[in-house]
Enzyme design. Structure first.
Site, short mmCIF file in Angstrom:
data_model
loop_
_atom_site.label_atom_id
_atom_site.label_comp_id
_atom_site.label_asym_id
_atom_site.label_seq_id
_atom_site.Cartn_x
_atom_site.Cartn_y
_atom_site.Cartn_z
N HIS A 184 39.56 -11.47 -20.20
CA HIS A 184 38.74 -10.81 -21.22
C HIS A 184 37.53 -11.66 -21.54
O HIS A 184 37.54 -12.89 -21.38
CB HIS A 184 39.54 -10.51 -22.49
CG HIS A 184 39.79 -11.69 -23.39
ND1 HIS A 184 38.86 -12.15 -24.29
CD2 HIS A 184 40.87 -12.48 -23.54
CE1 HIS A 184 39.37 -13.18 -24.96
NE2 HIS A 184 40.58 -13.40 -24.52
N CYS A 185 36.46 -11.00 -21.97
CA CYS A 185 35.27 -11.69 -22.45
C CYS A 185 35.19 -11.45 -23.95
O CYS A 185 36.17 -11.17 -24.60
CB CYS A 185 34.02 -11.25 -21.70
SG CYS A 185 33.60 -9.52 -21.97
N ILE A 186 34.01 -11.50 -24.48
CA ILE A 186 33.88 -11.46 -25.94
C ILE A 186 34.15 -10.07 -26.52
O ILE A 186 34.52 -9.95 -27.68
CB ILE A 186 32.48 -11.94 -26.36
CG1 ILE A 186 32.46 -12.28 -27.85
CG2 ILE A 186 31.40 -10.95 -25.99
CD1 ILE A 186 31.25 -13.07 -28.25
N ARG A 201 35.43 -7.19 -24.16
CA ARG A 201 36.07 -6.23 -23.26
C ARG A 201 37.12 -6.86 -22.37
O ARG A 201 37.07 -8.06 -22.06
CB ARG A 201 35.02 -5.53 -22.42
CG ARG A 201 34.17 -6.44 -21.58
CD ARG A 201 32.87 -5.78 -21.14
NE ARG A 201 31.91 -5.71 -22.23
CZ ARG A 201 30.77 -5.04 -22.19
NH1 ARG A 201 30.43 -4.36 -21.12
NH2 ARG A 201 29.96 -5.02 -23.23
N ARG A 255 38.53 -7.16 -18.69
CA ARG A 255 37.89 -7.07 -17.37
C ARG A 255 38.99 -7.05 -16.30
O ARG A 255 39.56 -8.09 -15.97
CB ARG A 255 36.92 -8.23 -17.17
CG ARG A 255 35.72 -8.18 -18.11
CD ARG A 255 34.82 -9.40 -17.97
NE ARG A 255 33.64 -9.30 -18.82
CZ ARG A 255 32.48 -8.78 -18.44
NH1 ARG A 255 32.34 -8.32 -17.21
NH2 ARG A 255 31.46 -8.72 -19.28
#
Length: 637
Positions: free
Chosen positions: A25-27, A29, A31
């Site tokens: 995950h990113c900030i 979403r 992925r």
């Protein structure tokens, strides 16, 4: 788990567990790297509650969640049994959170923050009730006193239960499970004082660690200790409980998971706490008690400095219980005790530090919380001021320990001792009056030590703690490219460049405003400058995005470029770390615009307020050229 249902639905609609190669995950979403993106049901995902939108880019299937993505990610990993690799933008990356001490203090203050208001209120009630007794307005047998005492003391006595909830929540477990664990620890029948009759046997008889054993757990001896009012035991228990719960959530079949997971968790953690944490804390307390007596016999001044300086730390870890039995024995055998007298100054030192904070700070919340915490500290109730104010600010807490240590050394120098188990704070003072001599040099020494500790903590905090930093942004001046109205808060531009509407950028999640309200900037210079004073709430390995909580409570997200997470940190150089306090105008991140664009990435940078729902109005600067320091977002509550 709170997001278990959402996690199940997401996994099902990306094609099932077997279609997932990996997930990070990113900030904002999740992925996914899917084996076959054609198996994913994008339309269903986009219309799902809890999902903002779906994007397919750079070989990744991106499920946009928003601010709750770390929690959803944990649920997805647990539900799918995926390998929990460190996500590319992991806000839990401990390498970005400063020293071990800083992380410990941040953890403690974060656990106490939700109960701070009731902690202060309880402290005031306890203090006033002690005052009513001291003034002769109430007596301990009266119903009024007992009801007030129950109100004021309930939170402190059952503190582990409150912390069980907040700590378990912080560690990612089920909060009510933390309360259950804490409830078992303070269960009346398992308190050492409730054990009647002779012990079954005694461990380590004749040694410093001699411990009576009254009960066993499947033949394993349990050394009981008092967990009421303790802090560290429940925090340690919930830390491991959260990990154990997540483990069982991955392996227990869904049909019985709801009740089997919590059952297995408490059946393991509670006995382990009694068997392991209890003895360690008990033996550490006994060792502390013996060490203090030895040190006092060696030098009362040194013993006073040590006990005074570390009393609040002893209380935090529950080690002070090792000194109380020694004091009681001293009172019964010789009629006086020096040990508990040495900690007398700590509450006055804390009051001095809190007074300095109140005088210097411009934070309205601190202005409100410090007066009742000061009053509580004077009355001997230090928890509100320590956990809620001094400890999170770090330096005031350290200055309190220093001043208390010097005050303790003075108590040792004057030979101050107690002649009765008195109250705390100002109510401990009468216990220093010598029964035959009355007020003597030792009693005067206690007054001098308290005054020195108070003044020293005040001076150190007032001049060296940084408590006077501004917390409010100045009202914006009218600019050619800004709104011509005065708002309550303003966010200035962190970049030189050109403002465009958020709706005009290519990333639909940002463009829709679902991830935050604000603007986008096309930077002309690769320097991101802090537009506010605040704290770095999120900064990731890839260094392409940063979250900031301003000192007036706005949550700001700056995301440099579109899909630049895939650069894996190339062309970015952060000058701050997660958890850092930052000032307006400070350089945060440098980035190479030309290299980023040459690599095929859009450089448009969203600057958004993620907690936009807390504001009645959010206005933005008009499109056009912008310079660092010029207002771009105006907030009204």
């Amino acid at each position: 788990m709170k997001y278990e249902k959402l996690a199940k639905a997401i996994i099902e609609n990306v094609g099932g567990k077997e279609n997932v190669n990996s997930v990070v995950h990113c900030i904002t979403r999740l992925r996914f790297k899917l084996k076959d993106e054609g198996k994913a049901n994008t339309e269903v995902l986009e219309n799902m509650d809890g999902v903002v939108t779906v994007r397919q880019s750079g070989g990744q299937y991106q499920v946009v969640i928003g601010n709750h993505v770390p929690d959803v990610y944990k649920a997805v990993v647990a539900e799918g049994g995926f390998e929990s690799n460190r996500p590319v933008d992991d806000p839990d990356d401990k390498s970005n959170k400063g020293s071990l001490l800083d992380r410990f203090i941040d953890m403690i203050s974060g656990i106490f923050q939700p109960i701070l208001a009731v902690l202060v209120a309880s402290g005031m009630i306890k203090g006033f009730n002690a005052l009513f007794i001291a003034m002769g307005w109430l007596n301990e047998a009266s119903g009024t006193y007992q009801v007030l005492n129950a109100i004021g003391d309930a939170l402190f006595y059952f503190l582990p239960i409150f912390l069980g909830y907040t700590a378990m929540k912080k560690f990612g477990g089920t909060p009510f499970l933390g309360m259950l664990i804490a409830g078992a620890l303070v269960y009346p029948a398992l308190d050492p004082g409730a054990q009647a009759g002779e012990p079954l046997y005694t461990l380590f008889a004749g040694t410093l660690f001699e411990s009576p054993v009254h009960i066993e757990f499947f033949g394993i001896p349990i050394i009981l200790m008092t967990y009421a009012m303790s802090v560290i035991p429940i925090i340690l228990s919930t830390f491991f409980a959260a990990k154990l719960e997540n483990f069982f959530a991955r392996i227990v079949p869904d049909v019985v998971k709801t009740f089997v997971v919590p059952m297995l968790t408490v059946l393991i953690i509670v006995p382990l706490t009694f068997i392991v944490i209890g003895p360690i804390a008990t033996w550490a307390s006994q060792l502390l008690g013996a060490g203090t007596i030895w040190l006092y016999e060696l030098s009362p001044v040194i013993a006073g400095a040590v006990v005074g300086a570390f009393w609040l730390v002893f209380v935090m870890f529950g080690l002070h219980w090792g000194l109380v039995p020694i004091a009681i024995n001293n009172f019964s055998s010789q009629g006086w005790d020096p040990i508990l007298a040495l900690m007398f100054v700590h509450s006055f030192a804390l009051a001095g530090a809190l007074t300095a904070i109140w005088m210097r700070t411009k934070k309205q919340k601190l202005k409100t919380l410090t007066p009742p915490a000061i009053l509580s500290a004077i009355f001997g109730v230090t928890e509100p001021g320590m956990y809620g104010i001094a400890l999170p600010l770090k330096k005031p807490f350290i200055f309190t320990l220093i001043a208390s240590g010097i005050g303790g050394a003075l108590l040792g120098l004057f030979g101050t001792v107690g002649y009765a188990m008195g109250g705390l704070g100002i109510f401990q003072l009468p216990s220093f009056i010598q029964p035959k001599e009355g007020i003597n040099v030792a009693f005067i020494g206690a007054l001098i030590a308290a005054a020195v500790g108070t003044v020293l903590a005040f001076v150190l905090t007032y001049f060296f703690s940084g408590a006077n930093k501004e917390t409010e942004e100045p009202a914006p001046q009218a600019e050619d490219n800004t709104k011509q109205n005065v708002t309550s808060k303003v966010i200035e531009s962190p970049l030189n460049g050109e403002v465009i509407k958020l709706a005009d950028i290519s990333d639909s999640a940002f463009a829709s405003g679902a991830l935050g309200k604000g603007v986008a900037i096309k930077p002309s210079e690769g320097k991101l400058i802090s537009p506010v004073a605040g704290t770095v709430s999120a900064l990731f390995d890839t260094q392409h995005a940063i979250g900031i909580v301003t000192e007036h409570g706005a949550e700001l997200l700056v995301h440099i470029g579109m899909d630049t997470v895939q650069l894996e940190g190339k062309f970015f150089n952060a000058h701050v770390a997660q958890g850092d306090k930052i000032e307006k105008g400070q350089l945060l991140i440098e980035f190479d615009i030309e290299a980023i664009e040459k690599a095929g990435y859009d450089i448009f940078t969203p600057v958004v307020i993620t907690n936009f729902d807390q504001y009645t109005s959010i206005e933005t600067a008009e499109e056009g050229k912008i310079q660092v320091g010029k207002p771009i977002i105006f907030l009204d509550k």
